[in-house]
Enzyme design. Sequence first.
Site, short mmCIF file in Angstrom:
data_model
loop_
_atom_site.label_atom_id
_atom_site.label_comp_id
_atom_site.label_asym_id
_atom_site.label_seq_id
_atom_site.Cartn_x
_atom_site.Cartn_y
_atom_site.Cartn_z
N ASP A 153 0.82 -1.22 0.00
CA ASP A 153 0.00 0.00 0.00
C ASP A 153 0.85 1.26 0.00
O ASP A 153 0.43 2.30 -0.51
CB ASP A 153 -0.95 0.02 1.21
N LYS A 203 -27.42 -5.60 -0.60
CA LYS A 203 -27.64 -5.96 0.80
C LYS A 203 -26.82 -5.08 1.75
O LYS A 203 -25.60 -4.97 1.61
CB LYS A 203 -27.25 -7.44 1.00
N PRO A 220 -24.33 -6.66 5.94
CA PRO A 220 -22.91 -6.75 6.35
C PRO A 220 -22.37 -5.39 6.81
O PRO A 220 -21.61 -5.34 7.79
CB PRO A 220 -22.20 -7.21 5.07
N GLN A 234 -24.14 -2.96 8.16
CA GLN A 234 -24.72 -2.67 9.49
C GLN A 234 -23.94 -3.39 10.58
O GLN A 234 -23.62 -2.81 11.62
CB GLN A 234 -26.17 -3.15 9.53
N LYS A 247 -30.90 3.90 3.95
CA LYS A 247 -30.98 2.84 4.95
C LYS A 247 -29.67 2.74 5.74
O LYS A 247 -29.68 2.67 6.98
CB LYS A 247 -31.26 1.52 4.22
N CYS A 273 16.89 -6.53 -11.17
CA CYS A 273 17.47 -7.24 -10.04
C CYS A 273 17.79 -8.69 -10.41
O CYS A 273 18.72 -8.92 -11.14
CB CYS A 273 16.55 -7.11 -8.81
N GLY A 314 16.42 -10.26 -12.56
CA GLY A 314 16.34 -10.22 -14.03
C GLY A 314 17.69 -9.84 -14.64
O GLY A 314 18.10 -10.39 -15.66
N GLN A 317 20.56 -10.36 -13.11
CA GLN A 317 21.48 -11.47 -12.80
C GLN A 317 21.29 -12.62 -13.80
O GLN A 317 22.26 -13.21 -14.27
CB GLN A 317 21.27 -11.91 -11.35
N HIS A 370 15.60 -1.49 -8.40
CA HIS A 370 14.18 -1.66 -8.74
C HIS A 370 13.60 -0.33 -9.22
O HIS A 370 13.09 0.45 -8.42
CB HIS A 370 13.40 -2.14 -7.51
N GLU A 376 10.92 0.23 -10.68
CA GLU A 376 9.45 0.30 -10.54
C GLU A 376 9.02 1.11 -9.32
O GLU A 376 7.93 1.68 -9.29
CB GLU A 376 8.84 -1.10 -10.50
N1 GLN Z 1 17.94 -12.89 -5.14
C1 GLN Z 1 18.71 -11.84 -5.74
C2 GLN Z 1 19.61 -11.15 -4.73
O1 GLN Z 1 19.39 -11.22 -3.53
C3 GLN Z 1 17.80 -10.84 -6.42
C4 GLN Z 1 16.96 -10.07 -5.48
C5 GLN Z 1 15.85 -9.35 -6.17
O2 GLN Z 1 15.53 -9.63 -7.32
N2 GLN Z 1 15.21 -8.45 -5.47
O3 GLN Z 1 20.53 -10.49 -5.10
#
Ligand code: GLN
Length: 549
Positions: A82, A199, A202, A204, A235, A390, A392, A394, A521, A523
């Site tokens: 979250d 309904k 739930p 309430q 309601k 990460c 990926g 490796q 990362h 993302e």
């Molecule tokens: N397992 C790998 C490492 O610890 C990659 C970790 C990951 O992808 N977050 O380096």
Amino acid sequence: MNEESAPIKEHVPRLVCLTGGVISSLGKGIAAASLGNLLKSRGYSVGIMKLDPYINVDPGTMSPFQHGEVYVTLDGAETDLDLGHYERFLDENLTQAHNVTTGRIYDTVIRRERAGDYLGKTVQVIPHITDEIKRRIVDLSEEYELLIVEIGGTVGDIESLPFLEAIRQLRRDVERCGGEICYVHLTLVPFQKASGEMKTKPTQHSVAALREIGIHPHVLLCRSETALDTPVREKIALFADIDVDAVIGLPDVETIYEVPRVLQESGFDEIVLRQLRLPQRPADRSSWDAFVQRVLSPESTVRIGIIGKYIELHDAYKSVFEAVVHGGAFLKARPEIVWIDSEDVERGTAAMDEIDGMIIPGGFGERGVEGKILAARYLRENEIPFLGICLGLQCAVIEFARNRSGIEDAHSTEFSPDTAHPVIHIMASQRSVKDKGGTMRLGAYPCRLRGKTLAASLYGEFWGTEEIVKERHRHRFEVNNAYRDRLAECGMIFSGLSPDGLLVEIVEWPAHPFYIACQFHPEFQSRPLKPHPLFAGLIRAALRKRSER
Ligand code: GLN
């Protein structure tokens, strides 16, 4: 109040406490994030905090199957997913202080007890645990005009009781110093096919359970498949003892990014501000609305594959998914996600021929790794746009070493501790680490980009920086520097390194239309209005690939 209760300081706290009822997974995190988004667009400084009732100190040690993605903050906290929604909807960086678990609270209280801080008292849930919860909320509220506190779990759970008791007590503490608190409760209003009606029972029951604890919600957010009609809202209002206006329907929408608008149209933020006795500042929602419009009416479609072993549980790749959405929206394209099981790649049953671009995201453990390595080879040889993250990265390096540098048995010591060619190995700083919790290389570290590379051009184009970028990490293993020369001789470029040059952060292969992988990362830093360069680059390359087909 007990003499040890959290002292409320000069600052006037304004709190919105969000609880959930009936069932889990109703989207409480999105509701909290959306309220934050609305209030921020009215010019308020807003923070959002998540209280999680489990005993783990943080979710870092939990399997993605249990908990979904572990979201990493700039300051290196491993947090609930979250927090990712909060950061994306608020466009703010959050910290460890924004995610508190039962485990962390107890950890603090028990340390204090061992230190003798309780001066001979019996240490109890009330007041000591509840005081520690309140202290953390009040401390954080001082940083903002307004703090939203989301309580994880569902009313009725044994685990969430101390948190609910703490936010109940907070009302008087906050009011005593001139502040205000607004309780919002999220429930479900199911549609029963047999009788053809919605309904309210739930809801309430859930409100009754909350009242029993001493919390009277000011606003009810009611999740439903379709919009709530007026009689249903009346309601619910009658039973919950609130105005009809304060019963807010939250029907299913196409994209989560529409939720702020839906809530605003129902007057949610207005009611919250009224309850908090804050002025209704005008909102500027133009750029967010434009972003949502781009998500809803794309001009083209692009197929992006995500290869992993947790693909049944899309929550495990939440931020990766959202980063693809942001990149897509920027380029007015609808990304169609194709989830690919890495073990299917191993079995040779994965369908990869219709993919325009592929992501190999992060991961842990041996299962499915050979599939990712095989996929990396397929993507490289077939010139399919590829972003490795990460694990990926490796896998891409292992594949490249095996098939282009002729190091046949190249591997990572994570999966093959005795490999003759550990092209990926444990970082020196990790060798002596024994505890698993919170000990990885975590959070933001700088990465120096090498000029005239794909990485430098993408960061330059999207973020206006071609030298140093700061990206978030969560790993223990890294590229083994002893193999860098052999990989480079075969064309691999190390386009991002730690400033001391010792740690490989980004690799690319220029003989390919788009082949880039990073140890961090990306993302976690993608935002709706500011897509991440590597994701936007991938989508653009994938669109190009698609038009060539
Ligand atoms: N397992 C790998 C490492 O610890 C990659 C970790 C990951 O992808 N977050 O380096």
